[in-house]
Write a protein that holds these residues in place. Structure first.
Motif, short mmCIF file in Angstrom:
data_model
loop_
_atom_site.label_atom_id
_atom_site.label_comp_id
_atom_site.label_asym_id
_atom_site.label_seq_id
_atom_site.Cartn_x
_atom_site.Cartn_y
_atom_site.Cartn_z
N LEU A 377 1.03 -1.31 -0.05
CA LEU A 377 0.09 0.00 0.09
C LEU A 377 0.93 1.32 0.00
N ILE A 378 1.97 1.18 0.83
CA ILE A 378 2.77 2.43 0.98
C ILE A 378 3.55 2.50 -0.42
N GLN A 379 4.01 1.61 -0.95
CA GLN A 379 4.79 1.56 -2.32
C GLN A 379 3.70 2.05 -3.45
N PHE A 380 2.58 1.77 -3.40
CA PHE A 380 1.75 1.98 -4.35
C PHE A 380 1.19 3.64 -3.98
N MET A 381 1.26 3.99 -2.73
CA MET A 381 0.89 5.49 -2.70
C MET A 381 2.10 6.20 -3.17
N ILE A 382 3.31 5.84 -2.83
CA ILE A 382 4.64 6.60 -2.93
C ILE A 382 4.52 6.98 -4.57
N HIS A 383 4.08 5.91 -5.55
CA HIS A 383 4.23 5.99 -6.68
C HIS A 383 3.01 6.81 -7.22
N LEU A 384 1.68 6.70 -6.66
CA LEU A 384 0.73 7.50 -7.03
C LEU A 384 0.92 8.77 -6.83
N VAL A 385 1.45 9.32 -5.69
CA VAL A 385 1.72 10.48 -5.35
C VAL A 385 2.82 11.35 -6.35
N GLY A 386 3.78 10.49 -6.75
CA GLY A 386 4.62 10.87 -7.41
C GLY A 386 4.20 11.05 -8.96
N PHE A 387 3.26 10.17 -9.40
CA PHE A 387 2.84 10.42 -10.69
C PHE A 387 1.88 11.43 -10.65
N ALA A 388 0.96 11.80 -9.80
CA ALA A 388 0.28 12.80 -9.67
C ALA A 388 0.86 14.25 -9.71
N ARG A 389 2.14 14.11 -9.06
CA ARG A 389 2.80 15.61 -8.87
C ARG A 389 3.30 15.70 -10.42
N LYS A 390 3.72 14.58 -11.10
CA LYS A 390 4.46 14.91 -12.47
C LYS A 390 3.23 15.32 -13.52
N ARG A 391 2.10 14.74 -13.28
CA ARG A 391 1.23 15.05 -14.23
C ARG A 391 0.84 16.70 -13.81
#
Lengths: 394, 205
Positions: A377-391
């Motif tokens: 869950l943590i790993q998924f959230m880290i990626h999700l947040v990173g992806f959202a920021r990039k976008r």
């Protein structure tokens, strides 16, 4: 670091080893599942999973042909930990992966500990009966009991494995030596009077004089029990007291007729002794009373719908007990033991059979699965947040 | 920890844990346990048991009867089952409610007397024991082929789905023979006429 060591490290930290081990374990599980038809679940667990190597009989030789559960699990664990140690880089970006892998490591270690220390036994209770011990459904013991005292029985319990290995037993509580003269892991019994052609036996004392004990193949069936027997000679300071047949067949719980349940007793050294072959007992400081057993079946069939046992736990001090209802999927956990509703005696409908499991690491799978979920869950959230920021920044 | 030492440490830990499971002789004291209740043969019957050479033996097992055997003719719809060590005869009796089991056993003496035997059977289907005065009203006596047969029919109260017993005791040649039909109440009831007829075929050799 020398070349060889580097190569060895390379193997241990490689993902290729992980894949090979996982493939080996798939084959192991598949093979074990097929072999369950021949051996039953308990023997399969011992042969395939609670072993370093899987041994197969070729002719009269036992040959190791495949890595067992302990070897594959151990290597998998070593692989996982070495890879972690080798590739570890501090930082929160990989924290989820670390947590998930720590959970996996904990799961593997937990399974190893479970395999080594878990004990399963059975408590059979009639309505109104109280017991402070559970009995093994696999292993047996020869109990030599000093029954002279009107209040207390002094027990010397000898595991059947010692009878099987022929070990001479000398115990300070016994005024005689116990010399195993023969051991059979599974036997059949017949009255000697009905088998006039039977060979004479070495027995000189007790019930064994009236029966013939013949060895039969060990059974692995789920619903059958091996009926071991042994010939034991008791040797006092002045010589032999005689040789007895001690057999699970003489135990009233297993005896086919009511008569073989008569205990074998003898007097020696001014005391009265009793010899009983029985399932290995584990005593607890508290006792359990079966207050009521209930059993419903689906109408018109013999298929159990549900069955439950209302038991009372009587604590060691003799204080107020507590009442507990044990039913399918609702075990009782008490003093480090878990009591599951396992079965009942269909002949009386008044006898419950509880499985008693001692597994100090029972919580480990829950904790490790929790850790794996949290990590992912943590790993998924880290990626999700990173992806959202990039976008957002794009 | 280096990658090399870890597997070694793991193997050592596994061996240590495995060593904990080594089996040893254990000694302990427990409050007196009662010997299981086993119906004892009458004194005259006990004397028929083969004498044990162990003069110090406090007691001896009671063997199954080994004298002359009774003979019988079972109905063709009953399936004979392989005889076990303790059974003189064994049949599976079909019925609407499921199969019943007929066991034929024999033991020396009167095996504690009729009351004790009836109460043992009552216990097997969850009925309380009878008082001595109640025995006569709950058994039925017949005579066939010179044998005195005591028949007892037991069914659990208010539970039509429970197990019933239809039993007969036949003293013969210093032993007592037991014919016990046990199974679902409905099947045992249906098999009663055949069972009674079967009892009339029992005879001395």
């Amino acid at each position: 670091m020398s070349e060889t060591l580097k190569q060895l490290r390379g193997i241990f930290v490689s993902l290729r080893l992980t894949v090979v081990l996982l493939a080996l374990s798939i084959v192991l599980i598949f093979w074990a599942t097929l072999d369950q038809v021949n051996l039953g679940i308990w023997a399969v667990q011992q042969k395939f999973f609670h072993s370093f190597l899987v041994w197969v009989k070729l002719g009269s030789l036992q040959v190791p042909v495949y890595p067992g559960g302990y070897l594959i699990g151990g290597l998998l664990l070593a692989n996982l930990i070495s890879a972690h140690v080798y590739r570890f880089k501090a930082g929160w970006r990989k924290s989820g992966i670390w947590i998930a892998h720590a959970g996996l490591i904990l799961l593997l270690i937990g399974q190893l500990v479970t395999g080594l220390v878990q004990k399963e036994s059975v408590m059979r209770l009639d309505e109104g009966e109280t017991k402070n011990y559970a009995e093994s459904s696999r292993f047996n013991e020869l109990a030599i009991i000093d029954v002279t005292d009107p209040k207390v029985d002094a027990v010397v319990a000898i595991p059947e494995s010692l009878l099987a290995s022929g070990t001479v037993i000398q115990n300070p509580k016994l005024p005689f030596k116990v010399v195993p003269r023969g051991y059979f892991p599974n036997t059949d019994i017949a009255m000697r009077s009905q088998a006039p052609a039977a060979a004479p036996s070495v027995v000189t004392q007790g019930i064994g004089l009236q029966v013939t004990t013949s060895p039969v193949d060990v059974t692995y069936k789920e619903d059958a029990r091996n009926m071991p027997a042994a010939y034991v000679e008791l040797v006092g300071p002045d010589g032999s007291l005689g040789t007895w047949d001690v057999s699970l067949w003489f135990n009233p719980e297993f005896a086919p007729g009511p008569f073989l349940g008569v205990p074998q007793k003898f007097d020696f050294g001014g005391r009265t002794w009793k010899l009983v072959m029985r399932p290995t007992r584990t005593y607890e400081p508290y006792s359990v009373t079966l207050e009521k057993f209930s059993h419903d079946i689906y109408p018109g069939t013999d298929i159990p719908k549900n069955f439950s046992s209302k038991v009372r736990i009587n604590p060691p001090g003799g204080g107020e007990g507590r009442e507990v209802l044990i039913y399918m999927n609702n075990p009782l956990r008490y003093a480090g033991l878990t009591y599951y509703q396992q079965s009942f005696d269909p002949n009386t409908d008044k006898t419950t059979i509880l499985e008693v499991v001692s597994n100090p690491s029972w919580l480990v799978p829950y904790i490790s699965c929790g850790a794996i979920t949290l990590g992912l869950l943590i790993q998924f959230m880290i990626h999700l947040v990173g992806f959202a920021r990039k976008r957002r920044s794009a | 920890m280096s990658s090399r030492t870890f597997p070694l440490a793991l193997a050592a830990a596994a061996l240590l844990l495995a060593a904990c499971g080594e089996e040893k002789v254990s000694t302990y004291e427990v409050p007196k346990e009662k010997d299981p209740e086993v119906p004892m043969a009458a004194p005259d019957a006990a004397s028929q048991a083969p004498a044990s050479p162990g003069a110090a033996m406090a007691d001896t097992a009671v063997p199954t009867a080994s004298g002359d055997a009774l003979a019988w003719q079972a109905p063709s719809q009953w399936t004979p089952k392989p005889a076990s060590a303790m059974r003189k005869g064994s049949y599976s009796v079909p019925g609407e409610g499921g199969e019943s089991d007929l066991s034929i056993t024999a033991f020396p003496g009167d095996v504690g007397g009729e009351l004790q035997n009836v109460n043992r059977w009552r216990g097997q289907i969850g009925l309380g024991p009878l008082e001595p005065g109640d025995l006569e009203s709950s058994v039925h006596r017949v005579e066939a082929n010179g044998l005195k047969i005591t028949i007892v029919e037991l069914e659990p109260k208010g539970d039509p789905a429970g197990k019933s017993i239809l039993g007969a005791m036949v003293p013969f040649g210093g032993s007592t023979w037991f014919f016990k039909l046990m199974g679902p109440g409905i099947s045992v009831k249906a098999a009663k006429p055949a069972f009674l007829e079967f009892l009339h075929t029992v005879k001395a050799p």
